[in-house]
Design an enzyme around this catalytic site. Structure first.
Site, short mmCIF file in Angstrom:
data_model
loop_
_atom_site.label_atom_id
_atom_site.label_comp_id
_atom_site.label_asym_id
_atom_site.label_seq_id
_atom_site.Cartn_x
_atom_site.Cartn_y
_atom_site.Cartn_z
N GLY A 139 0.74 -1.09 -0.07
CA GLY A 139 0.01 -0.03 0.13
C GLY A 139 0.87 1.29 -0.01
N GLY A 151 0.35 5.17 3.00
CA GLY A 151 1.50 4.49 2.60
C GLY A 151 2.50 5.42 1.94
N TYR A 189 -15.06 -5.44 7.32
CA TYR A 189 -13.62 -4.84 7.36
C TYR A 189 -13.07 -5.14 8.84
CZ TYR A 189 -9.85 -1.62 6.87
OH TYR A 189 -8.50 -1.05 6.88
N ASN A 203 -9.82 6.92 12.41
CA ASN A 203 -10.05 7.50 11.11
C ASN A 203 -8.94 8.36 10.59
OD1 ASN A 203 -12.49 6.14 11.72
ND2 ASN A 203 -13.90 7.99 10.96
N LEU A 204 -8.78 8.43 9.53
CA LEU A 204 -7.42 9.14 8.91
C LEU A 204 -8.13 10.10 7.95
CD1 LEU A 204 -4.62 6.76 7.40
CD2 LEU A 204 -5.02 7.62 9.75
N HIS A 228 -14.72 8.04 3.53
CA HIS A 228 -15.02 8.48 4.87
C HIS A 228 -15.54 10.00 4.84
CE1 HIS A 228 -13.48 4.93 7.26
NE2 HIS A 228 -12.67 4.74 6.08
N LYS A 243 -18.25 17.74 -0.67
CA LYS A 243 -19.61 18.47 -0.70
C LYS A 243 -19.28 19.99 -0.38
CE LYS A 243 -22.38 14.68 1.01
NZ LYS A 243 -23.37 14.00 2.12
N TRP A 248 -25.13 13.10 6.09
CA TRP A 248 -25.47 11.79 6.63
C TRP A 248 -26.11 11.61 7.96
CZ3 TRP A 248 -22.47 7.50 3.55
CH2 TRP A 248 -22.45 7.89 2.19
N ASP A 285 -26.04 5.95 10.79
CA ASP A 285 -25.18 6.74 11.90
C ASP A 285 -23.90 5.70 12.09
OD1 ASP A 285 -26.18 9.15 12.48
OD2 ASP A 285 -27.48 8.53 14.29
#
Ligand code: GDP
Length: 320
Positions: free
Chosen positions: A14, A20, A139, A168-169, A182, A190, A205, A273
Site C-alpha cells: 500500500g 503508505g 472490514y 479515522n485518517l 469516509h 460537498k 448523513w 449513523d
C-alpha cells in the site's frame, strides 16, 4: 530514529496509497531502503505472489499498510469484497513473511475492529470484549484476525510482529469518491462543491450525533514509524490516534468555519449513523512513543486538506 532506520530494508504494502506514500517519504528521509510492491507485479491476494515479493525483495521490516477499505457507504455496498480481499491478503502476507524470514511485521489495523457497542474510549484490552459494529464488521473483523495470526506465528515460528490500531485518517490524497469516502473527505468535497456552485444547501448523513476521532495522515505516518521502531509486544495491539472525540455536528461546524459556507444543512436520517462512539484510548501510545502526541489540530488539518482539495480537485475526484 534516523540511526535506527538507516540502511534498513523496508517493504511497504500500500506504499503508493493514501497512508503508505507518507510512510515511504518518512522512512526514505531517515535513510531506509524502501520497496513498494505494486499490484500489477504482485497480486497480494495470492500466496505465491506474496512469497515471490518477499523473496525477490528481502526486507528487515514489512509494513502491511495495503487495504481495500472505505467509509460507511462501501461497507454497505461491498461487504464481500472488503471481507475477502483483506482477509486473504493479510493471511497470505504473514505466511509469506515467515517463509521468507522477514525480521518484523507491522500490521496496520483499524478502530473498526473494536466492539461497536462499548461506552467510552476504546482500550486495547477490550478488543475482544464484544462484537464489531454491524456497519463495519466485514472490514473490522478481517483486520483483527491479523493480530490472532501474528500471535500464533510468534508462538510456532518465532516471527516478530506488532498490531497497530488506527483511528479515522484524513488529509490530502484520501479517496474523495462519495461511494467510498469516509466522512471528512465526503464533507470536504460537498463543501467545496457547494461553495463553487453557490448551492443553497448541503446534505449530511445521519443525525450528527455519532462521535469520531480524526488523525491527520502525516501525523499517523509519524506514529507508525515510531511504533515500528519502539514497540515489540505481539500480544497487545497498540492504538494510534488523538484520543479526542468530535461529533459529526462539531466536524460540520469546523468545516463551515474553515470554508465560510453559510448555506443550509439537511440531515438525511435515512443514511446510517454507524457506531455512536469510536474514539481510542491513547494512554499506551503516549507511553510507548515517549510522550509523542499528534501535533496537527483538527482545524489546521482541515484547512490544509481543504486547500489541497481545492488545488487538486480533478485529480482527487478521479481516484476511486
Ligand atoms: P465510520 O466511521 O466507519 O462509521 O465511517 P464514516 O467515516 O463513513 O462515517 C462516520 C459518520 O459520519 C457516520 O455517522 C456517518 O453517518 C456520518 N456522515 C455524515 N455525512 C456523511 C457523508 O457524506 N459520508 C460519509 N461517509 N459519512 C457521513
Amino acid at each position: 530514529m534516523r540511526g535506527f532506520w538507516s540502511g534498513k530494508r523496508v517493504t511497504i504494502t500500500g506504499g503508493a496509497g493514501f497512508l503508505g506514500q507518507h510512510l515511504v517519504k518518512r522512512l526514505e528521509s531517515y535513510g531506509a531502503k524502501v520497496f513498494v510492491p505494486r499490484q500489477r507485479n504482485y497480486n497480494l491476494t495470492a500466496l505465491d505472489a506474496c512469497v515471490k515479493c518477499l523473496l525477490e525483495q528481502p526486507c528487515d521490516v514489512l509494513i502491511h499498510a495495503a487495504a481495500y477499505y472505505g467509509g460507511i457507504g462501501i461497507n454497505q455496498t461491498e461487504p464481500g469484497t472488503l471481507y475477502y480481499s483483506n482477509l486473504v491478503m493479510g493471511a497470505n502476507l504473514m505466511e509469506a513473511a515467515r517463509l521468507a524470514k522477514v525480521g518484523k511485521v507491522v500490521n496496520i489495523g483499524t478502530a473498526c475492529s473494536y466492539p461497536g457497542y462499548l461506552e467510552g474510549h476504546l482500550k486495547e484490552d477490550d478488543l475482544w470484549a464484544g462484537p464489531c459494529h454491524a456497519s463495519v464488521v466485514n472490514y473490522g473483523l478481517t483486520k483483527k484476525m491479523l493480530s490472532v495470526q501474528a500471535q500464533a506465528y510468534k508462538k510456532q515460528y518465532g516471527l516478530d510482529a506488532i498490531h497497530l490500531i488506527l483511528t479515522n485518517l484524513y488529509g490530502p490524497g484520501d479517496s474523495y469518491n462519495p461511494d467510498r469516502s469516509h466522512v471528512v473527505a465526503a464533507l470536504v468535497r460537498k463543501w467545496v462543491e457547494a461553495d463553487l456552485a453557490k448551492a443553497p444547501s448541503i446534505e449530511v448523513w445521519g443525525t450528527g450525533k455519532p462521535v469520531r476521532e480524526f488523525i491527520y495522515v502525516e501525523d499517523c505516518a509519524d506514529a507508525i514509524v515510531l511504533a515500528a521502531e519502539k514497540y515489540n509486544d505481539v500480544a497487545t495491539p497498540l492504538n494510534i490516534g488523538t484520543g479526542i472525540g468530535t461529533s459529526i455536528r462539531e466536524l460540520v461546524e469546523t468545516i463551515n468555519g474553515v470554508t465560510g459556507y453559510g448555506g443550509k444543512l439537511v440531515w438525511n436520517t435515512d443514511k446510517p449513523d454507524g457506531a455512536m462512539m469510536k474514539v481510542l484510548d491513547v494512554t499506551r501510545m503516549k507511553s510507548v512513543l515517549d510522550g509523542w502526541t499528534p501535533p496537527t489540530t483538527l482545524k489546521s488539518g482541515l484547512s490544509k486538506t481543504i486547500a489541497w482539495y481545492r488545488a487538486n480537485k480533478a485529480q482527487a475526484d478521479a481516484k476511486w
